[in-house]
Design a protein around this motif. Structure first.
Motif, short mmCIF file in Angstrom:
data_model
loop_
_atom_site.label_atom_id
_atom_site.label_comp_id
_atom_site.label_asym_id
_atom_site.label_seq_id
_atom_site.Cartn_x
_atom_site.Cartn_y
_atom_site.Cartn_z
N GLN A 82 0.83 -1.21 0.00
CA GLN A 82 0.00 0.00 0.00
C GLN A 82 0.87 1.26 0.00
OE1 GLN A 82 -2.40 -1.21 3.44
NE2 GLN A 82 -4.19 -1.10 2.13
N LEU A 83 1.97 1.23 0.72
CA LEU A 83 2.88 2.38 0.73
C LEU A 83 3.48 2.60 -0.66
CD1 LEU A 83 4.70 1.80 4.14
CD2 LEU A 83 3.05 3.61 3.60
N TYR A 101 4.08 1.83 -8.75
CA TYR A 101 3.16 0.75 -9.07
C TYR A 101 3.89 -0.56 -9.35
CZ TYR A 101 0.08 4.77 -9.33
OH TYR A 101 -0.60 5.90 -9.03
N PHE A 117 2.15 1.71 -3.48
CA PHE A 117 1.06 2.17 -4.34
C PHE A 117 0.78 3.65 -4.10
CE2 PHE A 117 -3.21 2.85 -5.80
CZ PHE A 117 -3.27 2.12 -6.99
N ASP A 118 0.68 4.04 -2.84
CA ASP A 118 0.42 5.44 -2.50
C ASP A 118 1.52 6.37 -2.99
OD1 ASP A 118 -1.96 4.66 -1.32
OD2 ASP A 118 -1.17 4.75 0.73
N ALA A 119 2.75 5.85 -3.06
CA ALA A 119 3.89 6.64 -3.55
C ALA A 119 3.97 6.59 -5.08
CB ALA A 119 5.18 6.12 -2.94
N LYS A 120 2.99 5.95 -5.71
CA LYS A 120 2.93 5.81 -7.16
C LYS A 120 4.06 4.95 -7.73
CE LYS A 120 0.37 10.05 -8.15
NZ LYS A 120 -0.60 10.13 -7.31
#
Length: 115
Positions: free
Chosen positions: A19-20, A27, A22-25
């Motif tokens: 999730q971290l 991917y 993903f949140d930081a883009k």
């Protein structure tokens, strides 16, 4: 066997790490963590859905489609997976096929046209 940063920790720790990323883009990093996690807990929708989203955002559309189809096959009323599948198919210029999933997603969300 040597483990990498992506593989370390409990399933919960790896879920949080994904999730971290993903949140930081990041991917691709999120997908790397999530792919192993989905293999470990294939019955859980959350990691598989986030994996599909990571694939979608990193333009790995065939992989995103495969994950989303797995979710929809298991749970045909999973609204967000239907929506993402429609969007993924649209990005592949498969508009007719996408429309079917987008209509279902809209109905599941309660978005009905005014009569």
């Amino acid at each position: 066997m040597e483990t990498t940063y992506y593989d370390r920790g409990t399933a919960a720790e790896r879920w949080e790490r994904a999730q971290l990323f993903f949140d930081a883009k990041d991917y691709a990093g999120a997908a790397r963590v999530l792919a192993a996690l989905v293999e470990e807990v294939p019955e859980q929708t959350g990691p598989r859905l986030l994996l599909a989203r990571a694939y979608y955002h990193s333009a790995q559309l065939h992989r995103a489609e495969a994950e989303l189809r797995t979710i929809v096959d298991r749970d045909p009323v999973e609204h967000y997976a239907r929506l993402m599948l429609g969007r993924t198919l649209e990005r592949q210029a498969r508009h007719e096929e996408a429309a079917q999933h987008l209509r279902i997603a809209s109905a599941l969300a309660g978005d009905f046209p005014e009569l």
